[in-house]
Design an enzyme around this catalytic site. Structure first.
Site, short mmCIF file in Angstrom:
data_model
loop_
_atom_site.label_atom_id
_atom_site.label_comp_id
_atom_site.label_asym_id
_atom_site.label_seq_id
_atom_site.Cartn_x
_atom_site.Cartn_y
_atom_site.Cartn_z
N HIS A 208 13.47 34.18 2.97
CA HIS A 208 13.66 35.02 4.30
C HIS A 208 12.67 34.68 5.32
CE1 HIS A 208 14.45 38.72 6.60
NE2 HIS A 208 15.42 39.10 6.07
N GLU A 370 18.68 32.39 6.36
CA GLU A 370 18.87 32.70 4.84
C GLU A 370 19.88 31.86 4.38
OE1 GLU A 370 18.80 37.01 4.09
OE2 GLU A 370 18.51 37.45 6.21
#
Length: 410
Positions: A208, A370
């Site tokens: 992330h 992501e």
């Protein structure tokens, strides 16, 4: 990618975790989850902490040869704990056991319904693994060299997910000349390798990372950052809280074409047409783009395909992301409001460059990337994603493999 080697490594790490010691090629370390581990190669330095197996900094040169930090985070590692308790941004962390969202916090495997904690939207859905996901766990450092670091986590049924899972998160930097990197550009590689140990269970991890290639020399990324998603002709439609509604959209025909990045364009070029895309009363991107591989890139865990190209006209820094994953979530910091300060080290660099810039993470001040599977694929079996999202002890590992290759443009 050799499955047998990862199986051996996973088994080898189990007694290490039980003893709380270190294994492999290691340097002297402590059990401090906020100790910084630095890895470097020519023209690239990356820093990590065990708390969340988290990337905290990436230093690469801009077009003038000045070093810039192109990720959002904190100079003080302990600030990540404060962040978790307040904004909970997931800056730089590994998220799991199941990244992104799970509708109603429920899923079914072999006719058995499982329920995990709903930690988003007031208890409607599960985000990034529940209230205490992988981003909040203190991973064990099981290997560290000058150019690589490995974090390991033994998940013993965290957050009511079925069974136990062991994960190795290995990060490497290099400038090797390969067929995928023929000019030997500086590159960061992430390999998240997970094994189901006891029961069949969902596994879908992701990094992330909040990228900003203009290094906060501009207040946003809207007008200087070019983004291309060459293989993402489709995306998953969501409802007002970003839960998939089962519909797959064509990028060219949706939201006035604002979601079509196949040819590439500035992040902000058509952003005004995205109202509602990132949720109720929201303009911007928080979207699961699908990766439709051309036939010459076989869809196996052993192959990478370039899925994203991005560059900043301000610094000249470019980034190419390749992955073995079937989708990528793109988030443009739509919910940020300018209250989180950027790193003092980034401010100092901008002052030294004489460029100025912003001192805060503003709305549209980043691009989160992501690499992962299809959002909530476990609740949409019609998509055919279950073999890549549900694993048993009889299966090989779940492998999330991504490379981040840096260069410059004129």
């Amino acid at each position: 990618m050799h499955v047998r080697n990862y199986l051996s490594a996973a088994i080898y790490a189990l007694p290490t975790l039980a003893q709380g010691s270190l294994a492999g090629n290691t340097e002297s370390t402590t059990d401090d989850p906020f100790e910084v581990y630095t890895i470097s190669a020519e023209n690239i330095t990356a820093k990590f902490i065990p708390y969340g197996a988290r990337l905290t900094s990436v230093l690469v040169p801009d077009r003038s040869g000045n070093v810039q930090d192109v990720v959002m985070g904190y100079d003080d590692p302990k600030q990540y704990l404060i962040d978790t308790e307040t904004s909970h941004t997931y800056f730089g962390a590994v998220v799991g056991r199941y990244a992104n969202r799970i509708k109603n916090g429920t899923f079914t495997i072999d006719g058995v319904e499982y329920h995990v904690p709903e930690n988003e939207n007031g208890g409607i859905d599960t985000l990034h693994g529940g209230f205490v996901g992988y981003d909040q766990r203190n991973w064990t450092v099981t290997a560290h060299t000058t150019s690589s670091v490995t974090f390991t986590l033994l998940d013993k049924g965290f957050e009511s997910f079925p069974g136990d899972v062991i994960t190795h998160a290995t990060y490497t930097v290099d400038t090797k000349v390969t067929s995928e990197n023929p000019r030997g550009f500086p590159q960061l590689t992430s390999k998240l390798v997970s094994l189901a140990l006891t029961e069949k269970t969902p596994i879908m991890l992701a990094n992330h990372i909040y990228w900003n290639l203009n290094a906060y020399k501009e207040s946003t990324v809207l007008n200087d950052t070019f983004l291309q998603l060459p293989l993402s002709h489709r995306l998953i439609a969501g409802d007002s809280i970003l839960i998939p509604n089962g519909t797959i959209l064509e990028a060219a025909d949706s939201y006035g074409g604002s979601v079509d990045f196949t040819a590439g364009k500035l992040v902000g070029e058509h952003i005004e047409d995205t109202y509602g895309l990132c949720g109720d009363d929201c303009t911007g991107y928080d979207t699961c783009f699908l990766v439709d591989r051309p036939p010459w890139y076989p869809a196996t865990p052993n192959t990478l395909v370039p899925v994203l190209r991005m560059n900043s006209s301000t610094t000249g820094i470019s980034l190419e992301v390749s992955t073995n994953q079937a989708a990528l979530q793109i988030f443009t910091c739509d919910s940020q409001n300018g209250t989180i300060p950027i790193k003092p080290s980034q401010v100092k660099r901008n002052e030294a460059d004489g460029h100025g810039g912003t001192n805060y993470l503003n709305q549209y001040g980043c691009v989160v990337v992501e690499t992962e599977g299809w959002i909530d694929g476990i609740n949409n079996p019609q998509w055919g994603q279950l073999p890549q999202q549900v694993y048993s002890p009889e299966d090989g590992p779940a492998i999330n493999w991504a490379t981040y290759k840096f260069g410059t443009i004129e």
